[in-house]
Enzyme design. Sequence first.
Site, PDB file in Angstrom:
ATOM      1  N   LYS C  13       0.860  -1.184   0.000  1.00 53.46           N
ATOM      2  CA  LYS C  13       0.000   0.000   0.000  1.00 53.46           C
ATOM      3  C   LYS C  13       0.893   1.229   0.000  1.00 53.46           C
ATOM      4  CE  LYS C  13      -4.236  -0.207   0.745  1.00 53.46           C
ATOM      5  NZ  LYS C  13      -5.102  -0.839  -0.249  1.00 53.46           N
ATOM      6  N   ARG C 181      26.056  35.662 -12.040  1.00 56.12           N
ATOM      7  CA  ARG C 181      24.701  35.202 -12.336  1.00 56.12           C
ATOM      8  C   ARG C 181      24.015  34.745 -11.048  1.00 56.12           C
ATOM      9  NH1 ARG C 181      25.097  29.005 -14.962  1.00 56.12           N
ATOM     10  NH2 ARG C 181      26.231  28.118 -13.213  1.00 56.12           N
TER      11      ARG C 181
END
Lengths: 306, 306, 306, 306
Positions: C13, C181
């Site tokens: 499950k 950057r």
Amino acid sequence: MSKHVLAQNQYGKAENRIVRIARRGGEDGAWHEIRDLNVSVALRGEYRDVHLTGDNGNCLPTDTTKNTVYAFAKEHGVTSPEAFAILLAKHFVTSQPVIREAQIRVEEFAWERIPVPTRKEQHSFVRQGQEVRTAQVTYSETTGLQVLSGLKELTVMNSTNSEFHGFIKDEYTTLQEAYDRILATKVTARWANSATAAADPEHDWDGSYRKARRHMLEAFAETYSYSLQQTLHAMACRVLDHVPTVNEVRLNLPNKHHFLVDLEPFGLKNDNEVYFAADRMYGLIEGTVHRDGVQPVIATSDWITA
Amino acid sequence: MSKHVLAQNQYGKAENRIVRIARRGGEDGAWHEIRDLNVSVALRGEYRDVHLTGDNGNCLPTDTTKNTVYAFAKEHGVTSPEAFAILLAKHFVTSQPVIREAQIRVEEFAWERIPVPTRKEQHSFVRQGQEVRTAQVTYSETTGLQVLSGLKELTVMNSTNSEFHGFIKDEYTTLQEAYDRILATKVTARWANSATAAADPEHDWDGSYRKARRHMLEAFAETYSYSLQQTLHAMACRVLDHVPTVNEVRLNLPNKHHFLVDLEPFGLKNDNEVYFAADRMYGLIEGTVHRDGVQPVIATSDWITA
Amino acid sequence: MSKHVLAQNQYGKAENRIVRIARRGGEDGAWHEIRDLNVSVALRGEYRDVHLTGDNGNCLPTDTTKNTVYAFAKEHGVTSPEAFAILLAKHFVTSQPVIREAQIRVEEFAWERIPVPTRKEQHSFVRQGQEVRTAQVTYSETTGLQVLSGLKELTVMNSTNSEFHGFIKDEYTTLQEAYDRILATKVTARWANSATAAADPEHDWDGSYRKARRHMLEAFAETYSYSLQQTLHAMACRVLDHVPTVNEVRLNLPNKHHFLVDLEPFGLKNDNEVYFAADRMYGLIEGTVHRDGVQPVIATSDWITA
Amino acid sequence: MSKHVLAQNQYGKAENRIVRIARRGGEDGAWHEIRDLNVSVALRGEYRDVHLTGDNGNCLPTDTTKNTVYAFAKEHGVTSPEAFAILLAKHFVTSQPVIREAQIRVEEFAWERIPVPTRKEQHSFVRQGQEVRTAQVTYSETTGLQVLSGLKELTVMNSTNSEFHGFIKDEYTTLQEAYDRILATKVTARWANSATAAADPEHDWDGSYRKARRHMLEAFAETYSYSLQQTLHAMACRVLDHVPTVNEVRLNLPNKHHFLVDLEPFGLKNDNEVYFAADRMYGLIEGTVHRDGVQPVIATSDWITA
């Protein structure tokens, strides 16, 4: 806190996922039909006490509204999202005096059959993914019944026959004029049905849905487009022209940009062949078109009253 | 930091969204074909310096791998996800000595035509939503070419012909045995193609995809099921039986539970008609089936080596 | 079908959502602690019959594995995702002979307290959204216990101190070299814990999680970066340097590109102030770093064996 | 098509993702502040021609509205979502006669600093995940300025101090009365700011946001709840009581059900310790509270006019 005023309020169970199987005979009863829905309930009425003091004497539990959805699916079946929602909305308003108005929203997920040549029974399905059908029914003690239908997540593309030029250029405009572009959008459409259709217990909701969908698709495909607004208008008009029980259409059309990739640096000419499909940002074009003489009723914005 | 060892690593540009239009003649050149792809690139090789010192001398930028995807779509067209990925994988490994292995993953989104009776040109499409086609191609200097194909998000349902009983009961077991239940799942399938198919420049990848898909669907529909595992095995075997170039199939089948709603409190009998479709938790059944004598290659888990 | 071979398979499950409340005293017993988990179970063993014939005699239902998760939460409490998963994995393998191996995966969602100055009791929480903690425990009859820990969805950004240049330029390279950057990524990290830690019932899993997380964040912030690969390596090494029970770290770092917007057309200079945050495509950098002498165990790809 | 009427329509660029960096001095200029926004633009005005004929002479491209967002971020900075949206809305209406009304919607994603003890510069951030801040500004030639603020995805839980009983029982009611339950919800809140605040260029939007958020959280935590409606009302009133510039609050509170797991079959007593957190269906409670004498303006439904 008495200086504050409780205004519009509503409550109910949302997103009740329900699959309804019907057996339509066949020699062994194994010809199955399915309807796969997501049903949301909202109740409006006299709920001052529950908000101000937590006295629940006027409060039908949201859990009960959920139970009602499932029980009604058994008792009445699901002939269409609209018909099922009408039953539910009327039930809530007529069964409890405190409930003055009920709004039921439905999403329907479509399935098609898996062809099984080897047997006559039919109970195998594959889920279609093209679009989600929607319906919204409001029933009010005072103003009666209003039925909206619609769809969402229907993605379409024209790979040519779309231009965009002649627009305003201001100081922040850098866009180049386009004379042959891809036009793609993911259609969200809602349409308001006439009171006559809403009141007709025999109205063919599945039939009018199929017609509206088909004519929107055809209008999208057949319109040589100079703007997405023009395409929107053509789609809405086409539905009004072909589905007489529809009074008003509202479309929400994101412009799913497909940018022509610059292949010049690689010595290649991109003759409208290779596109980058962008996620965000996107243009978003929304508009309502209705029959002359009809009062538009579909909400125009998801945040604020006009 | 020299006491730590850099092990498996890879890099590249992921999720390059690309739409490729091809004009297939017609009297006015307006019969368009489209392929709509999401392409991811991963490069493996000698990248110790870039990790340890930031020296990028061996590093082909991910931006370049993106450019290559778009340029190749123009130069070579997209005849299938697999064929396109093979071209790209071979290019990267053969063009830069530092790149020893390249893996290309592709998702393909399918479109169908919008029928337009009024014209001969065909350049209008509606996106199909049933499933996403997948491909993964790995090309290595040392081990050569490996081509996986597959699909995901194909949701299917049998509204009967499914049972589940005879299982182990331990102290935590409360499940009732079921003799007629809905069986629904969202199929993720991957299959490994033979080296012969991978090496054949004329291999019909679209054809083998359609065959694998059809036989999985038919096996799902035709199998009277006593467990989802049994259905999984039947689906995988059917593909191996009908698609000779496939050597191995792995399926990931979530059991999308549809619970019969208890309507007894409302005096109603629910004769397998009204179901609640649950989201979570769900059973998850996974398994590989391969031809005898073949070494399985499809990864069995997304987190850990066996 | 006997000519086909059933290979790796597993079932159980998945995504059992569980909230466990513990009362830690206080004068009125109202000091609450919560653990909010998503637990998935996978069982491996002798499942040939269930696949080939649908005989479920060897099959512990997935529903039972769900019940066991909830019952164990009550019986044993949840001291950490790892400790809870170890209990479950051992239980399944030792309780049923047919189960040879069990794998438990856990996601944990963190909550912090809402400060309530007016009272001593503490039972109000707001969910933190920064990251999801993960754990994966595999227990095998033959190979014993393996415990991986990790996190995902931890989004970080350096607004400077990142460069990228000196890379390979091939015929498809158009990228400009960058000397300042933004570097942003959404960290997915997994780390393998030593067998000693896994075997120690007193191991402080929450403590080692906090340490690993903190040192990854600090390494990200403190590394002046010439490539995301270099940052990845620094982050992994930092965890190995500071958490002695961790033997191996694997990082998956999408390069969440922030593109400097060109404002020149509007007469404005964009001095690293205004960025467009892109969704797709993105660079994807993945790598494993481990202690010398240790065999790496974390899976390197989600699709294919190496 | 002249028999159909074009009614409400709007268009613009949606979901412009923008990160704005500001350097706030420090000895080396490296103390960075960031604002991370998702900005959507909608323009309303005289757009009959573009819909009916595709004449774009009155149409400012959505691409231009995007450019304007980025250029304004540079020129004016982003002091708050509200202030930035006011600038944009006024610009569009005043710069083009055809634009009669503009609506700007903003989502803001919050970041906190990564503590770096070893340096004074601060330019490293980790994204907070608790909630998304929202703003919606409408500026109209005729009706002026309207500023809504809000948040969404703020998930909260009380692990006790919640009851629900005394409700209506009809024929579909099976819910048991509850005297101690978990109350959890994911808050979506919108509040309308006074015209005075909207007109004040010095209004502290960040400050009023923090106050509204804090008082909603405290009211949620401190209210002993007999219904989620009562909690909703308390939260809304608390904001009105503590933030004088707010005139109206609307809350959308899904009842995130946590079901007590039945452990009796395993011989265990579940004393409010182990819960299953369900996804769907869920209760959905919505309501508006406003100051006496104020006209409510926040939309009450995302689909239909009242």
